[in-house]
Design an enzyme around this catalytic site. Structure first.
Site, PDB file in Angstrom:
ATOM      1  N   ASP A  36      -7.668  15.598   2.702  1.00  0.00           N
ATOM      2  CA  ASP A  36      -8.418  16.630   3.409  1.00  0.00           C
ATOM      3  C   ASP A  36      -7.722  17.964   3.196  1.00  0.00           C
ATOM      4  OD1 ASP A  36     -10.269  17.861   5.095  1.00  0.00           O
ATOM      5  OD2 ASP A  36      -8.993  17.574   6.854  1.00  0.00           O
ATOM      6  N   GLN A  38       0.422  16.590  -2.800  1.00  0.00           N
ATOM      7  CA  GLN A  38       0.148  17.198  -1.504  1.00  0.00           C
ATOM      8  C   GLN A  38       0.511  18.670  -1.493  1.00  0.00           C
ATOM      9  OE1 GLN A  38       2.415  14.531   0.949  1.00  0.00           O
ATOM     10  NE2 GLN A  38       0.758  13.033   1.131  1.00  0.00           N
ATOM     11  N   SER A  52      -8.237   5.668   1.201  1.00  0.00           N
ATOM     12  CA  SER A  52      -8.507   6.819   2.059  1.00  0.00           C
ATOM     13  C   SER A  52      -7.733   6.648   3.360  1.00  0.00           C
ATOM     14  CB  SER A  52     -10.011   6.931   2.346  1.00  0.00           C
ATOM     15  OG  SER A  52     -10.270   7.950   3.283  1.00  0.00           O
ATOM     16  N   ASN A  53      -6.856   7.607   3.628  1.00  0.00           N
ATOM     17  CA  ASN A  53      -6.013   7.521   4.824  1.00  0.00           C
ATOM     18  C   ASN A  53      -6.684   8.285   5.964  1.00  0.00           C
ATOM     19  OD1 ASN A  53      -3.883   7.006   6.518  1.00  0.00           O
ATOM     20  ND2 ASN A  53      -2.569   8.615   5.692  1.00  0.00           N
ATOM     21  N   GLY A  70      -6.867   2.890   8.801  1.00  0.00           N
ATOM     22  CA  GLY A  70      -6.934   3.473  10.135  1.00  0.00           C
ATOM     23  C   GLY A  70      -5.558   3.896  10.619  1.00  0.00           C
ATOM     24  N   ILE A 129      -2.102   3.851  12.851  1.00  0.00           N
ATOM     25  CA  ILE A 129      -1.181   2.803  13.294  1.00  0.00           C
ATOM     26  C   ILE A 129      -1.055   2.883  14.811  1.00  0.00           C
ATOM     27  CG2 ILE A 129       1.166   1.909  13.121  1.00  0.00           C
ATOM     28  CD1 ILE A 129       1.332   3.101  10.337  1.00  0.00           C
ATOM     29  N   HIS A 144     -20.933  -4.838  -4.846  1.00  0.00           N
ATOM     30  CA  HIS A 144     -21.348  -6.234  -4.725  1.00  0.00           C
ATOM     31  C   HIS A 144     -22.092  -6.735  -5.955  1.00  0.00           C
ATOM     32  CE1 HIS A 144     -21.295  -9.773  -2.538  1.00  0.00           C
ATOM     33  NE2 HIS A 144     -22.172  -9.558  -1.578  1.00  0.00           N
ATOM     34  N   ASP A 181     -17.608 -10.346  -5.515  1.00  0.00           N
ATOM     35  CA  ASP A 181     -18.110 -11.145  -4.396  1.00  0.00           C
ATOM     36  C   ASP A 181     -17.190 -11.004  -3.190  1.00  0.00           C
ATOM     37  OD1 ASP A 181     -15.914 -12.920  -4.807  1.00  0.00           O
ATOM     38  OD2 ASP A 181     -17.066 -13.922  -6.380  1.00  0.00           O
TER      39      ASP A 181
END
Length: 497
Positions: free
Chosen positions: A364, A393, A414-415, A439, A441, A467, A471
């Site tokens: 971001d 960064q 993606s963090n 997600g 912590i 997909h 699978d």
């Protein structure tokens, strides 16, 4: 009384001048005229009036159109975001001329010549076309050697253009030898982070950049370059300690939230830049049937390991986060499930298995969502990944991420947890076939193997896979292997190369 006028001019010019004046019947004003021969000069004697003549020859300085060259990735138009010069300004080689933005990255165009800006072809926020002039530069004749080839019609960027185009930011500083080394290896200096004084790019910076791109392993840095952490300060005396206890630190002021401005009317603006790229990418992603899978990971052991290594990494000048471990664990998992590191052609008839693990990290930035990738993760250590992440960064924070950083990815993480949230549904970035979203912590109660309630550091992960070729069982097994590496970091040692 006669007057002597000294005129410096060629003999032929003086003869034509006197003949013309006699032909115009101006001889009545001249009482006497004669030529007195002197080296390199002639004197005209007149009685009533005199004029002083001085001639000089000014060579015409060529005005060259400086054209927008191809900046790669098939980009044919860019938006002019800012001009760094105006008409009449003097510029030197490598001085910034303007900043342009494509749907891939922001690029600063720099001058190829020493000269004066005579014309700007575009206004700010105008669309500039590849191959068309950006500015006219009045240059010295000595700088022009044969026809100019400012336009590169093919997608490849010429080696000369590499030294005259840099990503948004300050002008690159490097010696001619370093520039030559970069040109010979087809490297843009703007993509190399300089470690010299005032950001100057050194030869070692070029070599390290080449090593990261090719996956070569360079010898370790000299020991003396690794500075140990500063010694802890001596404990203050008892009175001083009591004084510090009484003094409360000043409270951090709450940042003011800007009030929304109500304009009273709707307005329309064109989609351009990175937002245009997002529209294109997400529209292509709609064609992919996404398979979703969620899980949670106990990072308690990894939290302890990182706390032990954090000080050592900082002593080497590198900030160690959890992401290098996540990225390396993903690369180790891709070795066992290579189909997750593949791509599917548009006709859905061929699968290409990628040899390199170029793992992207959704970032971001002030320019929007960007996904630079770490090249050849399969050949990097956790520390080397941390070094590269720090570099990316830094480039992202100052808007210097280029097309090399943003293209070529084969797998993405993606963090989203760095902002907040636990579960999400990540969208695959074509032509990749899988993506993971991490997600935040959280410290939550969990049961250990003895049935006791303990404090655990839990992170949720969300996966999406194409997909059509992947699978659910494959995605689940990959996630289990990735989770095992992180829940038991020592197991990663067995598979490290």
């Amino acid at each position: 009384m006669a007057t002597v006028i000294t005129v410096r001019a060629p003999v032929a010019f003086m003869r034509r001048l006197v003949s013309a004046r006699l032909h115009r019947h101006c001889c009545s004003k001249v009482q006497a005229a004669c030529f007195v021969s002197r080296p390199h000069s002639y004197s005209l004697i007149t009685g009533q009036q005199h004029r002083f003549f001085r001639t000089s020859y000014v060579a015409a300085r060529p005005v060259l159109p400086f054209k927008l060259s191809d900046i790669g990735e098939g980009i044919m138009e860019v938006t002019v975001k800012e001009w760094y010069v105006k008409e009449g300004d003097k510029v030197s080689q490598f001085d910034s001329i303007c900043e342009v933005q494509s749907d891939k990255a922001s690029v600063t165009i720099t001058s190829r010549y020493d000269g004066i800006i005579r014309k700007l072809y575009y206004d700010v926020d105008s669309i500039a076309l590849v191959g068309k002039p950006l500015v006219d530069i009045e240059t010295d004749a000595g700088q022009v050697e044969g026809p100019q080839e400012d336009v590169v019609e093919t997608p490849a960027i010429s080696q000369e253009e590499h030294t005259h185009q840099e990503i948004k930011g300050h002008k690159t500083q490097a010696t001619p030898a370093v520039r030559r080394l970069a040109m010979e290896n087809n490297i843009k200096l703007s993509e190399v982070v300089g470690t010299g004084k005032d950001g100057r790019i050194l030869k070692e910076d070029i070599l390290n950049f080449i090593a990261r791109q090719t996956g070569a392993i360079l010898p370790p840095a000299p020991f003396q370059e690794i500075h140990p952490p500063p010694p802890a300060a001596e404990a203050p005396s008892a009175p001083a300690a009591k004084l510090k206890e009484k003094i409360t630190p000043p409270s951090v002021p709450t940042p003011a939230i800007p009030k929304p401005v109500f304009t009273g009317k709707d307005h329309t603006e064109p989609i351009k830049g990175f937002q245009k790229a997002m529209v294109k990418t997400m529209s292509a992603a709609l064609k992919i049937p996404h398979f979703g899978y969620n899980d949670e990971v106990d990072l308690s052991q990894l939290v302890r390991l990182r706390s032990e290594l954090k000080g050592l990494a900082e002593s080497r000048g590198v900030k160690l986060s959890y992401m290098p471990f996540f990225i390396k664990a993903a690369s180790l998992g891709l070795l066992h499930f290579p189909i997750l590191n593949s791509s599917l052609d548009e006709n859905c008839t061929n699968i290409t298995y990628k040899a390199a693990h170029n793992i992207g990290l959704a970032m971001d930035t002030n320019q929007g969502l960007l996904v630079p990738n770490v090249k050849n993760v399969q050949m990097l250590s956790v520390f080397e990944i941390a070094v590269e992440l720090n570099r990316l960064q830094t480039l992202g924070s100052v808007g210097q991420l280029g097309t090399t950083h943003l293209t070529g990815g084969t797998f993405t993480l993606s963090n989203i947890g760095s902002i907040g949230g636990t579960y999400t549904k990540p969208v695959i970035l074509p032509p990749e076939v899988a993506i993971g979203a991490l997600g935040k912590i959280q410290v939550l109660p969990r049961f250990n193997h003895k049935g006791e309630v303990v404090k655990a550091h839990i992170m949720n992960v969300s996966w999406s896979a194409d997909h059509r070729i992947i699978d659910g069982a494959t995605m689940c097994r990959f996630s289990n292997l990735w989770r095992s590496y992180l829940e038991n970091p020592a197991s990663m040692v067995l598979d490290l190369k």
